[in-house]
Scaffold this motif. Structure first.
Motif, PDB file in Angstrom:
ATOM      1  N   ILE A   6       0.840  -1.187   0.000  1.00 33.91           N
ATOM      2  CA  ILE A   6       0.000   0.000   0.000  1.00 33.91           C
ATOM      3  C   ILE A   6       0.881   1.246   0.000  1.00 33.91           C
ATOM      4  O   ILE A   6       2.038   1.201   0.424  1.00 33.91           O
ATOM      5  CB  ILE A   6      -0.956   0.031   1.211  1.00 33.91           C
ATOM      6  N   ALA A   7       0.308   2.335  -0.504  1.00 33.51           N
ATOM      7  CA  ALA A   7       1.055   3.585  -0.605  1.00 33.51           C
ATOM      8  C   ALA A   7       0.225   4.731  -0.076  1.00 33.51           C
ATOM      9  O   ALA A   7      -0.963   4.846  -0.398  1.00 33.51           O
ATOM     10  CB  ALA A   7       1.448   3.856  -2.051  1.00 33.51           C
ATOM     11  N   ALA A   8       0.843   5.574   0.742  1.00 36.72           N
ATOM     12  CA  ALA A   8       0.239   6.817   1.220  1.00 36.72           C
ATOM     13  C   ALA A   8       0.988   7.965   0.549  1.00 36.72           C
ATOM     14  O   ALA A   8       2.175   8.171   0.804  1.00 36.72           O
ATOM     15  CB  ALA A   8       0.349   6.926   2.737  1.00 36.72           C
ATOM     16  N   VAL A   9       0.299   8.697  -0.317  1.00 35.26           N
ATOM     17  CA  VAL A   9       0.938   9.739  -1.116  1.00 35.26           C
ATOM     18  C   VAL A   9       0.805  11.084  -0.406  1.00 35.26           C
ATOM     19  O   VAL A   9      -0.267  11.693  -0.377  1.00 35.26           O
ATOM     20  CB  VAL A   9       0.306   9.818  -2.523  1.00 35.26           C
ATOM     21  N   GLN A  10       1.878  11.534   0.198  1.00 36.67           N
ATOM     22  CA  GLN A  10       1.912  12.841   0.859  1.00 36.67           C
ATOM     23  C   GLN A  10       2.472  13.841  -0.148  1.00 36.67           C
ATOM     24  O   GLN A  10       3.676  13.854  -0.424  1.00 36.67           O
ATOM     25  CB  GLN A  10       2.763  12.801   2.114  1.00 36.67           C
ATOM     26  N   ALA A  11       1.586  14.669  -0.696  1.00 37.83           N
ATOM     27  CA  ALA A  11       1.995  15.553  -1.788  1.00 37.83           C
ATOM     28  C   ALA A  11       1.303  16.897  -1.659  1.00 37.83           C
ATOM     29  O   ALA A  11       0.326  17.048  -0.921  1.00 37.83           O
ATOM     30  CB  ALA A  11       1.657  14.911  -3.134  1.00 37.83           C
ATOM     31  N   ILE A  39      -2.663  -0.640  -3.687  1.00 34.42           N
ATOM     32  CA  ILE A  39      -3.644   0.288  -3.116  1.00 34.42           C
ATOM     33  C   ILE A  39      -2.919   1.604  -2.868  1.00 34.42           C
ATOM     34  O   ILE A  39      -1.899   1.630  -2.164  1.00 34.42           O
ATOM     35  CB  ILE A  39      -4.253  -0.231  -1.808  1.00 34.42           C
ATOM     36  N   VAL A  40      -3.430   2.686  -3.446  1.00 38.77           N
ATOM     37  CA  VAL A  40      -2.755   3.985  -3.354  1.00 38.77           C
ATOM     38  C   VAL A  40      -3.750   5.001  -2.804  1.00 38.77           C
ATOM     39  O   VAL A  40      -4.840   5.171  -3.356  1.00 38.77           O
ATOM     40  CB  VAL A  40      -2.230   4.438  -4.730  1.00 38.77           C
ATOM     41  N   VAL A  41      -3.358   5.689  -1.729  1.00 36.96           N
ATOM     42  CA  VAL A  41      -4.252   6.603  -1.029  1.00 36.96           C
ATOM     43  C   VAL A  41      -3.684   8.016  -1.068  1.00 36.96           C
ATOM     44  O   VAL A  41      -2.509   8.229  -0.724  1.00 36.96           O
ATOM     45  CB  VAL A  41      -4.480   6.163   0.433  1.00 36.96           C
ATOM     46  N   PHE A  42      -4.520   8.969  -1.479  1.00 36.55           N
ATOM     47  CA  PHE A  42      -4.147  10.378  -1.547  1.00 36.55           C
ATOM     48  C   PHE A  42      -4.821  11.149  -0.412  1.00 36.55           C
ATOM     49  O   PHE A  42      -5.754  10.662   0.229  1.00 36.55           O
ATOM     50  CB  PHE A  42      -4.579  10.966  -2.890  1.00 36.55           C
ATOM     51  N   PRO A  43      -4.392  12.395  -0.185  1.00 42.84           N
ATOM     52  CA  PRO A  43      -4.922  13.172   0.944  1.00 42.84           C
ATOM     53  C   PRO A  43      -6.363  13.641   0.752  1.00 42.84           C
ATOM     54  O   PRO A  43      -6.949  13.553  -0.329  1.00 42.84           O
ATOM     55  CB  PRO A  43      -3.969  14.382   1.007  1.00 42.84           C
ATOM     56  N   GLU A  44      -6.871  14.176   1.829  1.00 43.09           N
ATOM     57  CA  GLU A  44      -8.178  14.834   1.858  1.00 43.09           C
ATOM     58  C   GLU A  44      -8.195  16.017   0.885  1.00 43.09           C
ATOM     59  O   GLU A  44      -7.240  16.791   0.808  1.00 43.09           O
ATOM     60  CB  GLU A  44      -8.431  15.326   3.287  1.00 43.09           C
ATOM     61  N   ALA A  45      -9.306  16.135   0.133  1.00 45.46           N
ATOM     62  CA  ALA A  45      -9.568  17.303  -0.720  1.00 45.46           C
ATOM     63  C   ALA A  45      -8.415  17.617  -1.673  1.00 45.46           C
ATOM     64  O   ALA A  45      -8.155  18.780  -1.984  1.00 45.46           O
ATOM     65  CB  ALA A  45      -9.885  18.529   0.140  1.00 45.46           C
ATOM     66  N   PHE A  46      -7.738  16.579  -2.172  1.00 46.21           N
ATOM     67  CA  PHE A  46      -6.540  16.801  -2.979  1.00 46.21           C
ATOM     68  C   PHE A  46      -6.854  17.539  -4.286  1.00 46.21           C
ATOM     69  O   PHE A  46      -6.041  18.297  -4.799  1.00 46.21           O
ATOM     70  CB  PHE A  46      -5.849  15.474  -3.272  1.00 46.21           C
ATOM     71  N   ILE A  47      -8.022  17.278  -4.834  1.00 47.04           N
ATOM     72  CA  ILE A  47      -8.460  17.983  -6.040  1.00 47.04           C
ATOM     73  C   ILE A  47      -9.647  18.874  -5.682  1.00 47.04           C
ATOM     74  O   ILE A  47     -10.674  18.351  -5.239  1.00 47.04           O
ATOM     75  CB  ILE A  47      -8.859  17.008  -7.166  1.00 47.04           C
ATOM     76  N   PRO A  48      -9.580  20.180  -5.834  1.00 44.68           N
ATOM     77  CA  PRO A  48      -8.427  20.986  -6.261  1.00 44.68           C
ATOM     78  C   PRO A  48      -7.690  21.623  -5.081  1.00 44.68           C
ATOM     79  O   PRO A  48      -7.205  22.746  -5.198  1.00 44.68           O
ATOM     80  CB  PRO A  48      -9.101  22.056  -7.105  1.00 44.68           C
ATOM     81  N   GLY A  49      -7.613  20.941  -3.953  1.00 45.80           N
ATOM     82  CA  GLY A  49      -6.905  21.476  -2.796  1.00 45.80           C
ATOM     83  C   GLY A  49      -7.829  22.019  -1.720  1.00 45.80           C
ATOM     84  O   GLY A  49      -9.024  22.245  -1.943  1.00 45.80           O
ATOM     85  N   THR A  50      -7.268  22.254  -0.548  1.00 47.85           N
ATOM     86  CA  THR A  50      -8.023  22.757   0.591  1.00 47.85           C
ATOM     87  C   THR A  50      -8.358  24.238   0.413  1.00 47.85           C
ATOM     88  O   THR A  50      -7.494  25.020   0.012  1.00 47.85           O
ATOM     89  CB  THR A  50      -7.190  22.612   1.874  1.00 47.85           C
ATOM     90  N   PRO A  51      -9.587  24.652   0.705  1.00 48.60           N
ATOM     91  CA  PRO A  51      -9.900  26.089   0.706  1.00 48.60           C
ATOM     92  C   PRO A  51      -9.252  26.759   1.919  1.00 48.60           C
ATOM     93  O   PRO A  51      -9.877  27.017   2.944  1.00 48.60           O
ATOM     94  CB  PRO A  51     -11.429  26.113   0.780  1.00 48.60           C
ATOM     95  N   ARG A 206      -8.690  -3.467  14.805  1.00 45.16           N
ATOM     96  CA  ARG A 206      -7.838  -4.559  14.347  1.00 45.16           C
ATOM     97  C   ARG A 206      -7.752  -4.548  12.819  1.00 45.16           C
ATOM     98  O   ARG A 206      -8.051  -5.531  12.143  1.00 45.16           O
ATOM     99  CB  ARG A 206      -8.351  -5.895  14.876  1.00 45.16           C
ATOM    100  N   CYS A 207      -7.339  -3.383  12.318  1.00 45.49           N
ATOM    101  CA  CYS A 207      -7.255  -3.190  10.878  1.00 45.49           C
ATOM    102  C   CYS A 207      -5.996  -2.378  10.564  1.00 45.49           C
ATOM    103  O   CYS A 207      -5.417  -1.736  11.438  1.00 45.49           O
ATOM    104  CB  CYS A 207      -8.494  -2.470  10.350  1.00 45.49           C
ATOM    105  N   TYR A 208      -5.581  -2.427   9.310  1.00 48.27           N
ATOM    106  CA  TYR A 208      -4.515  -1.539   8.857  1.00 48.27           C
ATOM    107  C   TYR A 208      -5.095  -0.134   8.704  1.00 48.27           C
ATOM    108  O   TYR A 208      -6.228   0.038   8.246  1.00 48.27           O
ATOM    109  CB  TYR A 208      -3.953  -2.006   7.527  1.00 48.27           C
ATOM    110  N   VAL A 209      -4.323   0.867   9.071  1.00 46.80           N
ATOM    111  CA  VAL A 209      -4.754   2.258   8.960  1.00 46.80           C
ATOM    112  C   VAL A 209      -3.746   3.027   8.117  1.00 46.80           C
ATOM    113  O   VAL A 209      -2.531   2.941   8.343  1.00 46.80           O
ATOM    114  CB  VAL A 209      -4.899   2.920  10.348  1.00 46.80           C
ATOM    115  N   ILE A 210      -4.280   3.764   7.128  1.00 49.34           N
ATOM    116  CA  ILE A 210      -3.454   4.604   6.260  1.00 49.34           C
ATOM    117  C   ILE A 210      -3.905   6.043   6.471  1.00 49.34           C
ATOM    118  O   ILE A 210      -4.937   6.466   5.954  1.00 49.34           O
ATOM    119  CB  ILE A 210      -3.618   4.212   4.783  1.00 49.34           C
ATOM    120  N   GLY A 211      -3.153   6.792   7.258  1.00 53.91           N
ATOM    121  CA  GLY A 211      -3.431   8.209   7.459  1.00 53.91           C
ATOM    122  C   GLY A 211      -2.573   9.013   6.493  1.00 53.91           C
ATOM    123  O   GLY A 211      -1.348   8.849   6.467  1.00 53.91           O
ATOM    124  N   VAL A 212      -3.208   9.870   5.678  1.00 53.43           N
ATOM    125  CA  VAL A 212      -2.412  10.554   4.647  1.00 53.43           C
ATOM    126  C   VAL A 212      -2.821  12.019   4.531  1.00 53.43           C
ATOM    127  O   VAL A 212      -4.000  12.348   4.443  1.00 53.43           O
ATOM    128  CB  VAL A 212      -2.523   9.812   3.291  1.00 53.43           C
TER     129      VAL A 212
END
Length: 308
Positions: A6-11, A39-51, A206-212
């Motif tokens: 799995i991948a957590a994309v911090q960008a 499995i690839v996970v991107f951040p919250e509101a990545f498109i088009p970014g946070t207001p 009891r699960c894997y967690v991906i925080g990104v």
């Protein structure tokens, strides 16, 4: 097969530029897939970014141009952006999880939404954030129980919540009851307290967690952004400092935390580890008392308010 990388994309997103964010996401997805991620996970509101102006300006203090831009650049589901994301997931053969600002095709209310795409190039589901946090309520509407998907994959059941939704005990319990094995937590949350919460969810569910998280330096706000000198306080160097992490079902940190850099975190996960961890504690199985506790969840869509 029950194992996967799995991948957590911090960008950094490109603030309020839908097309540029899409292009960057597609390139980073290809990079993660080339490294073997399924499995690839991107951040919250990545498109088009946070207001970002909601945290740097008084509420509704001259934000008209910014909000109009947010509406213009928001994602319709389905639509051209989701088609492109689905195609990218299909091209790379990955499960893609990505946060977007969403609106209805003819609406101007924005929703903080997570989208799930499959390796066959299809949109598998979406989740709208149930309760925006603090100043977020000035730009994001509330989701409802109809968008709480759990996605079957060969590696386990995939789901999650957005940012501070992860602090909502009943929302967590509902997803636990749906058998989630891989928990995604796209977020803007900072600090060690958030990392402790991520470890708690891994241990509780009891699960894997991906925080990104996104990671955006003030210099990455586009030079031509409207009223750039007002949109963010100059003394705050990091708009989004990052805080990404991957955790196993016992609460052990597998990768991260990553801060102050654009990076991709990787970890190999195995569904057998989830099953083994639930031998000791299963929050909706042998360690649950349904004779005492019951949860009712309304999963129907919230109807629009229409007056004759």
């Amino acid at each position: 097969m029950t194992t996967v990388k799995i991948a957590a994309v911090q960008a950094a997103y490109i603030l309020m530029d839908q097309k540029a964010c899409l292009e960057k996401a597609a390139e980073l997805l290809r990079q993660a897939a080339a490294a073997g991620a399924g499995i690839v996970v991107f951040p919250e509101a990545f498109i088009p970014g946070t207001p970002i102006w909601i945290d740097s300006r008084p509420i509704w203090d001259g934000d008209d141009d910014w909000y109009a831009l947010l509406v213009e650049q928001a994602v319709t589901v389905p639509g051209p952006i989701t088609d492109a994301l689905a195609a990218a997931a299909g091209e790379t053969g990955t499960y893609l999880v990505i946060g977007v600002n969403e609106r209805e095709p003819h609406g101007t209310t924005i929703y903080n939404t997570t989208l799930y795409f499959g390796p066959d190039g299809t949109l598998l589901g979406k989740h709208r954030k149930l309760m925006p946090t603090g100043s977020e309520r000035t730009v994001w509407g509330m989701g409802d129980g109809s968008t709480l998907p759990v996605i079957d994959t060969p590696y386990g059941r995939l789901s999650g919540l957005i940012c501070w939704e992860n602090y909502m005990p009943l929302a967590r319990f509902y997803l636990y009851s749906q058998g989630v094995d891989i928990w995604t937590a796209p977020t803007l949350a900072q600090g060690d307290g958030w990392l402790a919460a991520m470890r708690h969810i891994a241990h509780e569910g009891r699960c894997y967690v991906i925080g990104v998280n996104p990671c955006v330096h003030i210099d990455q706000i586009p030079a031509d952004f409207p009223h750039r000198d007002r949109v963010w306080r100059a003394e705050q160097e990091w708009v989004e400092p990052g805080n990404s992490i991957i955790i196993d079902p016992t609460g052990k940190i597998l990768a991260g935390p990553a801060r102050h850099e654009e990076t991709i975190l990787y970890a190999d996960i195995d569904l057998a580890a989830v099953h083994a961890a639930r031998r000791y504690f299963d929050p909706v199985g042998h360690y649950h008392r349904p004779d005492i506790f019951q949860l009712t969840v309304d999963t129907s869509p919230r109807p629009p308010v229409i007056k004759a």
